[in-house]
Design an enzyme around this catalytic site. Sequence first.
Site, short mmCIF file in Angstrom:
data_model
loop_
_atom_site.label_atom_id
_atom_site.label_comp_id
_atom_site.label_asym_id
_atom_site.label_seq_id
_atom_site.Cartn_x
_atom_site.Cartn_y
_atom_site.Cartn_z
CB ILE A 173 -5.55 5.76 -0.57
CG1 ILE A 173 -6.01 4.20 -1.34
CG2 ILE A 173 -4.95 6.15 0.27
CD1 ILE A 173 -4.06 3.53 -1.28
CB SER A 174 -10.85 3.76 -0.20
OG SER A 174 -11.55 4.07 -0.52
CD GLN A 175 -11.81 2.69 7.64
OE1 GLN A 175 -12.82 2.66 6.77
NE2 GLN A 175 -12.02 2.16 8.95
NE ARG A 196 -3.61 2.69 3.01
CZ ARG A 196 -4.16 2.27 2.41
NH1 ARG A 196 -4.67 2.56 1.53
NH2 ARG A 196 -4.77 3.60 3.15
#
Length: 215
Positions: A62-64, A36
């Site tokens: 950027i999503s959780q 990530r």
Amino acid sequence: MIPDWPSERRRMVDRQLRKRGIRDPRVLDAMLAIPREEFVPHDCRVCSYRDEPLQIGYGQTISQPYMTALMAELLELIGTETVLDVGGGSGYHAAVLGQLAARVISVEIIPALVRQAEQNLLRTGLGGNVSVVCGDGSQGWPDAAPYAGISVAAAAPDIPEALLAQLGDPGTLVIPVGDRRDQELRVVVKSGGVVSERVATFCRIVPLRGDAGWR
């Protein structure tokens, strides 16, 4: 000092995903394997595995990690599917889906993020079955339809008709729907010509841009 990224990923999977109920082993393996930190800006890499969304520029995030895993799990992919990723951002969600499906089309409306996603996927070697295209994701990408799964990483005021039309039968669409601040994560299933819908959880995600999104 450079963080121990593999340890950070293991901690993220154990504490943020497994403890919250993510059970699909293929999703857990994908989240464990994908770096990530390679999909976030350099100045906030140290925050890569925090339990929160992170800014990637241009008003996007950027999503959780949990939301990424949950949306992927809800698609119930087995590895043979063609999947549409709407709101590609920096390419992380497409990379996860690429580990779970045969082919991924990732649509991003911001050209600079398209280039960023392409570079991130190329650098990490995760783009072999992922195509990143620039376009209005609220209108889908008809050239590769129908899709067995459609994942929308941005919140729409309603379910776009174009996405329903491009969803295969059988097929599953996962999309946040609501206002600009609070949404329901809806799971839309098409099977035998019948469309059903349920709410998986509540969420707060950046607005979907485009003709069927927020202008």
